[in-house]
Structures are given as structure tokens and as C-alpha cells.
Design a protein around this motif. Structure first.
Motif, mmCIF file in Angstrom:
data_model
loop_
_atom_site.group_PDB
_atom_site.id
_atom_site.type_symbol
_atom_site.label_atom_id
_atom_site.label_comp_id
_atom_site.label_asym_id
_atom_site.label_seq_id
_atom_site.Cartn_x
_atom_site.Cartn_y
_atom_site.Cartn_z
ATOM 1 N N MET A 1 14.763 33.144 33.792
ATOM 2 C CA MET A 1 15.666 32.765 32.707
ATOM 3 C C MET A 1 15.551 31.259 32.459
ATOM 4 O O MET A 1 15.626 30.459 33.371
ATOM 5 C CB MET A 1 17.098 33.149 33.082
ATOM 6 C CG MET A 1 18.106 32.738 32.048
ATOM 7 S SD MET A 1 19.769 33.131 32.568
ATOM 8 C CE MET A 1 20.172 34.309 31.324
ATOM 9 N N SER A 2 15.403 30.880 31.217
ATOM 10 C CA SER A 2 15.218 29.489 30.825
ATOM 11 C C SER A 2 16.537 28.716 30.916
ATOM 12 O O SER A 2 17.599 29.222 30.608
ATOM 13 C CB SER A 2 14.702 29.442 29.390
ATOM 14 O OG SER A 2 14.703 28.124 28.932
ATOM 15 N N LYS A 3 16.420 27.484 31.324
ATOM 16 C CA LYS A 3 17.579 26.584 31.398
ATOM 17 C C LYS A 3 17.552 25.570 30.256
ATOM 18 O O LYS A 3 18.172 24.517 30.333
ATOM 19 C CB LYS A 3 17.593 25.845 32.737
ATOM 20 C CG LYS A 3 17.681 26.744 33.947
ATOM 21 C CD LYS A 3 19.049 27.318 34.087
ATOM 22 C CE LYS A 3 19.098 28.084 35.398
ATOM 23 N NZ LYS A 3 20.217 28.924 35.547
ATOM 24 N N SER A 4 16.845 25.879 29.177
ATOM 25 C CA SER A 4 16.687 24.935 28.074
ATOM 26 C C SER A 4 17.999 24.658 27.340
ATOM 27 O O SER A 4 18.078 23.735 26.553
ATOM 28 C CB SER A 4 15.639 25.444 27.084
ATOM 29 O OG SER A 4 16.067 26.653 26.511
ATOM 30 N N TRP A 5 19.023 25.414 27.621
ATOM 31 C CA TRP A 5 20.315 25.229 26.964
ATOM 32 C C TRP A 5 21.175 24.193 27.667
ATOM 33 O O TRP A 5 22.126 23.687 27.096
ATOM 34 C CB TRP A 5 21.069 26.563 26.904
ATOM 35 C CG TRP A 5 21.262 27.178 28.256
ATOM 36 C CD1 TRP A 5 20.426 28.056 28.870
ATOM 37 C CD2 TRP A 5 22.332 26.938 29.168
ATOM 38 N NE1 TRP A 5 20.906 28.388 30.113
ATOM 39 C CE2 TRP A 5 22.085 27.718 30.321
ATOM 40 C CE3 TRP A 5 23.475 26.146 29.129
ATOM 41 C CZ2 TRP A 5 22.936 27.713 31.427
ATOM 42 C CZ3 TRP A 5 24.324 26.148 30.233
ATOM 43 C CH2 TRP A 5 24.047 26.932 31.359
ATOM 44 N N VAL A 6 20.856 23.855 28.917
ATOM 45 C CA VAL A 6 21.728 22.999 29.732
ATOM 46 C C VAL A 6 21.905 21.609 29.114
ATOM 47 O O VAL A 6 23.032 21.132 28.973
ATOM 48 C CB VAL A 6 21.204 22.895 31.185
ATOM 49 C CG1 VAL A 6 22.004 21.876 31.983
ATOM 50 C CG2 VAL A 6 21.239 24.258 31.852
ATOM 51 N N ILE A 7 20.815 20.967 28.729
ATOM 52 C CA ILE A 7 20.918 19.597 28.204
ATOM 53 C C ILE A 7 21.649 19.567 26.864
ATOM 54 O O ILE A 7 22.596 18.787 26.708
ATOM 55 C CB ILE A 7 19.527 18.918 28.139
ATOM 56 C CG1 ILE A 7 19.040 18.669 29.563
ATOM 57 C CG2 ILE A 7 19.592 17.622 27.339
ATOM 58 C CD1 ILE A 7 17.645 18.109 29.667
ATOM 59 N N PRO A 8 21.281 20.409 25.875
ATOM 60 C CA PRO A 8 22.032 20.337 24.613
ATOM 61 C C PRO A 8 23.510 20.687 24.774
ATOM 62 O O PRO A 8 24.359 20.063 24.130
ATOM 63 C CB PRO A 8 21.322 21.328 23.685
ATOM 64 C CG PRO A 8 20.211 21.931 24.435
ATOM 65 C CD PRO A 8 20.141 21.307 25.776
ATOM 66 N N VAL A 9 23.818 21.648 25.622
ATOM 67 C CA VAL A 9 25.230 22.006 25.839
ATOM 68 C C VAL A 9 25.962 20.834 26.494
ATOM 69 O O VAL A 9 27.076 20.482 26.087
ATOM 70 C CB VAL A 9 25.360 23.295 26.674
ATOM 71 C CG1 VAL A 9 26.785 23.495 27.149
ATOM 72 C CG2 VAL A 9 24.887 24.499 25.869
ATOM 73 N N SER A 10 25.342 20.224 27.478
ATOM 74 C CA SER A 10 25.974 19.088 28.165
ATOM 75 C C SER A 10 26.233 17.939 27.200
ATOM 76 O O SER A 10 27.315 17.341 27.198
ATOM 77 C CB SER A 10 25.096 18.607 29.323
ATOM 78 O OG SER A 10 24.929 19.634 30.267
ATOM 79 N N ILE A 11 25.253 17.637 26.371
ATOM 80 C CA ILE A 11 25.413 16.545 25.399
ATOM 81 C C ILE A 11 26.517 16.886 24.399
ATOM 82 O O ILE A 11 27.357 16.034 24.079
ATOM 83 C CB ILE A 11 24.078 16.243 24.693
ATOM 84 C CG1 ILE A 11 23.106 15.622 25.694
ATOM 85 C CG2 ILE A 11 24.289 15.333 23.490
ATOM 86 C CD1 ILE A 11 21.680 15.502 25.188
ATOM 87 N N ALA A 12 26.531 18.111 23.906
ATOM 88 C CA ALA A 12 27.557 18.517 22.935
ATOM 89 C C ALA A 12 28.950 18.459 23.545
ATOM 90 O O ALA A 12 29.897 17.992 22.897
ATOM 91 C CB ALA A 12 27.268 19.925 22.408
ATOM 92 N N VAL A 13 29.082 18.890 24.789
ATOM 93 C CA VAL A 13 30.389 18.864 25.457
ATOM 94 C C VAL A 13 30.846 17.418 25.664
ATOM 95 O O VAL A 13 32.002 17.077 25.380
ATOM 96 C CB VAL A 13 30.348 19.637 26.795
ATOM 97 C CG1 VAL A 13 31.578 19.354 27.635
ATOM 98 C CG2 VAL A 13 30.209 21.130 26.527
ATOM 99 N N ILE A 14 29.951 16.567 26.124
ATOM 100 C CA ILE A 14 30.304 15.158 26.338
ATOM 101 C C ILE A 14 30.669 14.490 25.016
ATOM 102 O O ILE A 14 31.650 13.745 24.938
ATOM 103 C CB ILE A 14 29.153 14.413 27.051
ATOM 104 C CG1 ILE A 14 29.039 14.909 28.499
ATOM 105 C CG2 ILE A 14 29.348 12.906 26.999
ATOM 106 C CD1 ILE A 14 27.766 14.473 29.212
ATOM 107 N N ALA A 15 29.896 14.763 23.959
ATOM 108 C CA ALA A 15 30.201 14.176 22.647
ATOM 109 C C ALA A 15 31.549 14.661 22.126
ATOM 110 O O ALA A 15 32.365 13.857 21.652
ATOM 111 C CB ALA A 15 29.090 14.516 21.650
#
Length: 160
Positions: A1-15
Motif C-alpha cells: 500500500m502506497s504512503k503517497s498520501w501522508v505528506i499532502p495530508v500532513s501539509i493540509a492539516v498543518i495549513a
């Protein structure tokens, strides 16, 4: 399973959390705000943080959904730019209304905020129908906020 969602989700949550915290810091519900005449249909105070938390969570999901579905780097850059513009306008409204105590200026600005949300819905909705739908509560809430803002101006103006 790809973890490619982790960085964009983290950035969106922090923003989203950053915009929410900045807006909350600027919002002053002190004596000036309490002294304003408000319409009888003003939601109770506890509704506002619940609504904004929900809206920011949905907007973060919409941003990630759109960014991940975007067909090109240019489209992803537009997603980021449109959400950044919207965040700026969101915080600016709080600054104008609460810190500068200018509901009249805030009303003019909330029209720009509303248009930025509509633009997000259209742009994101073309890339991801789900993302566009996730932003509809934001448009509805800011529509209510704009009507409240107008009533505050009508009931309390002129300002300045």
C-alpha cells in the motif's frame, strides 16, 4: 500500500490548523463585540468553533483530494494558490471585523472571501466532484456569516 498520501495530508492539516489558530488569535469576543447589536437569528457562540472546525477539516480533505487528482504540476500549483488566497481572505476578514473593528470593511471583504470559495468549488470540482462537494458547507457558512456581518453593519453603523 502506497504512503503517497501522508505528506499532502500532513501539509493540509498543518495549513488548516495554522489558518484556524491565526483566525482564532485575531478574533476578539471582548467588550466591543459584546456591545454590538446582533440579529435575533445569530447562532449561539458554541456553534462557531464547531462549524469552523468542520469547515477546515472538509476544506483540508478537499485540498488533498484535488491535489492528488490534479492532472499536472500546474494544476496542483493552482490548487495550492487558490487555497492560499482563500486562507488569506479568511484571516483578513477576522482582522478587519474584530481587530480593526470595521464590520463595514469586513462586509466588503467577505464578498471576496465568498467568491474565492466559489472559485475553489468550481476549480476543485472540475478535478474531483467529491472535492467540490466537500467545499459546499464552507460556502453555506460564509453566506450566513456575510448575512450576519451585513446585519451588524445595519444595526450598528456607521463605523470609523
Amino acid at each position: 500500500m502506497s504512503k503517497s498520501w501522508v505528506i499532502p495530508v500532513s501539509i493540509a492539516v498543518i495549513a488548516a490548523m495554522g489558518v484556524a489558530m491565526l483566525g482564532a488569535t485575531i478574533t476578539d469576543l471582548g467588550p466591543w463585540y459584546r456591545s454590538l447589536d446582533k440579529p435575533s437569528w445569530t447562532p449561539p457562540g458554541p456553534v462557531f468553533p464547531i462549524a469552523w472546525t468542520t469547515i477546515f477539516a472538509l476544506a483540508a480533505m478537499a485540498a488533498v483530494t484535488t491535489w492528488r487528482s490534479a492532472p499536472s504540476r500546474a494544476a496542483r500549483d493552482w490548487v495550492i494558490s487558490l487555497f492560499a488566497l482563500n486562507a488569506f481572505l479568511n484571516v483578513l476578514w477576522s482582522l478587519l471585523f474584530f481587530r480593526m473593528q470595521r464590520p463595514d470593511w469586513a462586509f466588503a471583504e467577505v464578498l471576496l472571501l465568498w467568491l474565492s470559495i466559489l472559485l475553489l468549488i468550481v476549480y476543485c470540482g472540475r478535478i474531483s466532484r467529491l472535492a467540490g462537494l466537500l467545499l459546499l458547507p464552507y460556502l453555506a457558512w460564509v453566506s450566513v456569516a456575510a448575512a450576519l456581518n451585513w446585519q451588524v453593519v445595519e444595526l450598528n453603523g456607521p463605523f470609523g
